[in-house]
Design a protein around this motif. Structure first.
Motif, PDB file in Angstrom:
ATOM      1  N   HIS A  18      18.083 -10.904  -8.599  1.00 19.70           N
ATOM      2  CA  HIS A  18      18.506 -10.611  -7.234  1.00 19.70           C
ATOM      3  C   HIS A  18      17.638 -11.369  -6.233  1.00 19.70           C
ATOM      4  N   PRO A  19      18.129 -11.524  -5.012  1.00 20.09           N
ATOM      5  CA  PRO A  19      17.353 -12.274  -4.011  1.00 20.09           C
ATOM      6  C   PRO A  19      15.988 -11.676  -3.710  1.00 20.09           C
ATOM      7  N   ALA A  20      15.799 -10.403  -3.993  1.00 22.20           N
ATOM      8  CA  ALA A  20      14.516  -9.754  -3.693  1.00 22.20           C
ATOM      9  C   ALA A  20      13.475  -9.956  -4.786  1.00 22.20           C
ATOM     10  N   ALA A  21      13.728 -10.874  -5.713  1.00 27.83           N
ATOM     11  CA  ALA A  21      12.823 -11.059  -6.850  1.00 27.83           C
ATOM     12  C   ALA A  21      11.405 -11.372  -6.411  1.00 27.83           C
ATOM     13  N   GLY A  22      11.238 -12.236  -5.409  1.00 26.96           N
ATOM     14  CA  GLY A  22       9.894 -12.612  -4.975  1.00 26.96           C
ATOM     15  C   GLY A  22       9.116 -11.436  -4.426  1.00 26.96           C
ATOM     16  N   ALA A  23       9.758 -10.623  -3.592  1.00 22.22           N
ATOM     17  CA  ALA A  23       9.090  -9.448  -3.038  1.00 22.22           C
ATOM     18  C   ALA A  23       8.729  -8.457  -4.134  1.00 22.22           C
ATOM     19  N   ALA A  24       9.628  -8.279  -5.107  1.00 20.68           N
ATOM     20  CA  ALA A  24       9.354  -7.350  -6.210  1.00 20.68           C
ATOM     21  C   ALA A  24       8.194  -7.835  -7.051  1.00 20.68           C
ATOM     22  N   ARG A  25       8.141  -9.120  -7.318  1.00 20.15           N
ATOM     23  CA  ARG A  25       7.066  -9.677  -8.142  1.00 20.15           C
ATOM     24  C   ARG A  25       5.710  -9.510  -7.446  1.00 20.15           C
ATOM     25  N   THR A  26       5.684  -9.729  -6.148  1.00 19.54           N
ATOM     26  CA  THR A  26       4.440  -9.561  -5.387  1.00 19.54           C
ATOM     27  C   THR A  26       3.957  -8.120  -5.440  1.00 19.54           C
ATOM     28  N   LEU A  27       4.860  -7.176  -5.283  1.00 12.29           N
ATOM     29  CA  LEU A  27       4.497  -5.765  -5.311  1.00 12.29           C
ATOM     30  C   LEU A  27       3.944  -5.356  -6.669  1.00 12.29           C
ATOM     31  N   VAL A  28       4.624  -5.763  -7.740  1.00  6.66           N
ATOM     32  CA  VAL A  28       4.176  -5.373  -9.076  1.00  6.66           C
ATOM     33  C   VAL A  28       2.825  -6.001  -9.399  1.00  6.66           C
ATOM     34  N   ALA A  29       2.650  -7.271  -9.063  1.00  6.95           N
ATOM     35  CA  ALA A  29       1.365  -7.926  -9.322  1.00  6.95           C
ATOM     36  C   ALA A  29       0.233  -7.234  -8.574  1.00  6.95           C
ATOM     37  N   VAL A  78       0.111  -4.031  -7.623  1.00  9.48           N
ATOM     38  CA  VAL A  78      -0.138  -2.704  -8.207  1.00  9.48           C
ATOM     39  C   VAL A  78      -0.854  -2.816  -9.541  1.00  9.48           C
ATOM     40  N   LEU A  79      -0.456  -3.774 -10.372  1.00  7.66           N
ATOM     41  CA  LEU A  79      -1.084  -3.928 -11.682  1.00  7.66           C
ATOM     42  C   LEU A  79      -2.503  -4.487 -11.591  1.00  7.66           C
ATOM     43  N   GLY A  80      -2.849  -5.024 -10.450  1.00  5.13           N
ATOM     44  CA  GLY A  80      -4.196  -5.562 -10.279  1.00  5.13           C
ATOM     45  C   GLY A  80      -5.190  -4.563  -9.719  1.00  5.13           C
ATOM     46  N   ARG A  81      -4.733  -3.346  -9.431  1.00  8.41           N
ATOM     47  CA  ARG A  81      -5.606  -2.337  -8.836  1.00  8.41           C
ATOM     48  C   ARG A  81      -5.569  -1.057  -9.665  1.00  8.41           C
ATOM     49  N   PRO A  82      -6.643  -0.252  -9.595  1.00  6.17           N
ATOM     50  CA  PRO A  82      -6.614   1.042 -10.277  1.00  6.17           C
ATOM     51  C   PRO A  82      -5.476   1.905  -9.694  1.00  6.17           C
ATOM     52  N   PRO A  83      -4.874   2.748 -10.503  1.00  5.54           N
ATOM     53  CA  PRO A  83      -5.246   3.091 -11.881  1.00  5.54           C
ATOM     54  C   PRO A  83      -4.562   2.247 -12.955  1.00  5.54           C
ATOM     55  N   LEU A  84      -3.743   1.255 -12.554  1.00  5.68           N
ATOM     56  CA  LEU A  84      -3.000   0.480 -13.549  1.00  5.68           C
ATOM     57  C   LEU A  84      -3.673  -0.838 -13.907  1.00  5.68           C
ATOM     58  N   ALA A  85      -4.795  -1.155 -13.282  1.00  8.38           N
ATOM     59  CA  ALA A  85      -5.531  -2.367 -13.652  1.00  8.38           C
ATOM     60  C   ALA A  85      -5.945  -2.279 -15.114  1.00  8.38           C
ATOM     61  N   GLY A  86      -5.753  -3.374 -15.849  1.00 11.88           N
ATOM     62  CA  GLY A  86      -6.132  -3.414 -17.257  1.00 11.88           C
ATOM     63  C   GLY A  86      -5.082  -2.889 -18.212  1.00 11.88           C
ATOM     64  N   GLU A 115       0.830  -1.202   0.000  1.00  7.35           N
ATOM     65  CA  GLU A 115       0.000   0.000   0.000  1.00  7.35           C
ATOM     66  C   GLU A 115       0.863   1.249   0.000  1.00  7.35           C
ATOM     67  N   ARG A 116       1.932   1.266   0.766  1.00  3.30           N
ATOM     68  CA  ARG A 116       2.838   2.417   0.763  1.00  3.30           C
ATOM     69  C   ARG A 116       3.478   2.595  -0.605  1.00  3.30           C
ATOM     70  N   PHE A 117       3.844   1.485  -1.231  1.00  3.58           N
ATOM     71  CA  PHE A 117       4.440   1.538  -2.561  1.00  3.58           C
ATOM     72  C   PHE A 117       3.449   2.083  -3.583  1.00  3.58           C
ATOM     73  N   ALA A 177       7.067   0.292 -17.374  1.00  2.00           N
ATOM     74  CA  ALA A 177       8.246   0.648 -16.584  1.00  2.00           C
ATOM     75  C   ALA A 177       8.355  -0.215 -15.333  1.00  2.00           C
ATOM     76  N   LEU A 178       7.232  -0.475 -14.681  1.00  3.08           N
ATOM     77  CA  LEU A 178       7.243  -1.346 -13.506  1.00  3.08           C
ATOM     78  C   LEU A 178       7.677  -2.763 -13.869  1.00  3.08           C
ATOM     79  N   ALA A 179       7.132  -3.280 -14.965  1.00  2.00           N
ATOM     80  CA  ALA A 179       7.487  -4.626 -15.388  1.00  2.00           C
ATOM     81  C   ALA A 179       8.963  -4.704 -15.768  1.00  2.00           C
ATOM     82  N   GLY A 180       9.489  -3.648 -16.393  1.00  2.00           N
ATOM     83  CA  GLY A 180      10.898  -3.630 -16.746  1.00  2.00           C
ATOM     84  C   GLY A 180      11.796  -3.640 -15.523  1.00  2.00           C
ATOM     85  N   ALA A 181      11.429  -2.864 -14.497  1.00  2.00           N
ATOM     86  CA  ALA A 181      12.196  -2.874 -13.254  1.00  2.00           C
ATOM     87  C   ALA A 181      12.150  -4.247 -12.600  1.00  2.00           C
ATOM     88  N   LEU A 182      11.006  -4.898 -12.652  1.00  2.54           N
ATOM     89  CA  LEU A 182      10.877  -6.237 -12.096  1.00  2.54           C
ATOM     90  C   LEU A 182      11.802  -7.216 -12.795  1.00  2.54           C
TER      91      LEU A 182
END
Length: 241
Positions: A177-188, A190-198, A130-132, A166-171
């Motif tokens: 890196h070891p933080a891949a799982g946390a990054a993937r969770t965050l991007v998924a 964000v992309l599942g909620r407005p305003p980036l949903a769809g 949510e902070r992200f 841009a978010l997907a590219g950063a992911l």
């Protein structure tokens, strides 16, 4: 305010230049040639952002201002998304890169340099996702989109697609890196909620995470040999009517 030591933003530079963030020690002044981010976002045909759009168009050989503006927006969005996602995934923190907080230096080539003055972080008990989302999507990327649109009108769907790309590219970079799982969770999230949903579809593949957006950044209009981007909604450049 928190008395905890500031996050070690130096760890971000090890990921790549788009992830780097310089932060001040208490009492430290901005480095030479840095200006407040708000100045870069100044509207009007004579402002720094308008000048940067024209410079991008000149280098690309793009006759349409909207093509240069979209390419510039995508590059700046990639810079902010990389810093935000890297800091969240690696450090568990989201820096304050708002236009009244961050300082910027625009080099002749490559990503912009970012610098933050020292300020103890306020306590925030909201979940990291949510902070992200609040800081990066509703804050930095919304401010950037508004600034670009004040110079060159661009469709909202295109700008949201650029942000998602841009978010997907950063992911994809962080997947090494070891933080891949946390990054993937965050991007998924964000992309599942407005305003980036769809704005696109994120899928896992044996080679890593893939993303296909539902819009086009217009890069194919640079010229007949430009082609389309790897995550474009088109598989080949549309034919001009």
């Amino acid at each position: 305010m928190s008395d905890a030591p500031p996050p070690d933003y130096g760890r971000l530079a090890a990921v790549g230049p788009y992830f780097a963030l310089d932060a001040a020690a208490p009492g430290q002044d901005p480095p030479p040639d840095f200006r407040p981010l708000r100045e870069l976002y100044a509207p009007g045909p004579d402002g720094p952002l308008a000048h940067r759009v024209r410079e991008v168009g000149r280098r690309l050989g793009a006759a349409e201002p909207r093509v240069a503006a979209s390419v510039l927006h995508l590059g700046l969005a990639a810079r902010f998304c990389s810093v935000g996602l890297g800091a969240a995934a690696l450090l568990g923190e989201v820096p304050d890169l708002g236009p009244d907080r961050a300082w910027v230096r625009v080099p002749g080539q490559g990503p912009i340099d970012l610098w933050l003055p020292y300020r103890p972080a306020p306590a925030d008990r909201a979940p990291l996702a949510e902070r992200f989302r609040r800081a990066v999507v509703e804050g930095w990327l919304a401010d950037l989109a508004a600034a670009v649109r004040s110079v060159v009108p661009l469709a909202d769907g295109l700008l949201r697609g650029n942000a998602a790309s841009a978010l997907a590219g950063a992911l994809r970079v962080l997947e090494a890196h070891p933080a891949a799982g946390a990054a993937r969770t965050l991007v998924a999230e964000v992309l599942g909620r407005p305003p980036l949903a769809g704005t696109g579809t994120l899928t896992g593949t044996p080679a890593g995470t893939a993303f296909r957006r539902t819009s086009c950044c217009l890069y194919y209009r640079v010229g007949p040999r430009a082609g389309v981007c790897g995550d474009c909604c088109f598989t080949r450049p549309p034919q001009s009517r």
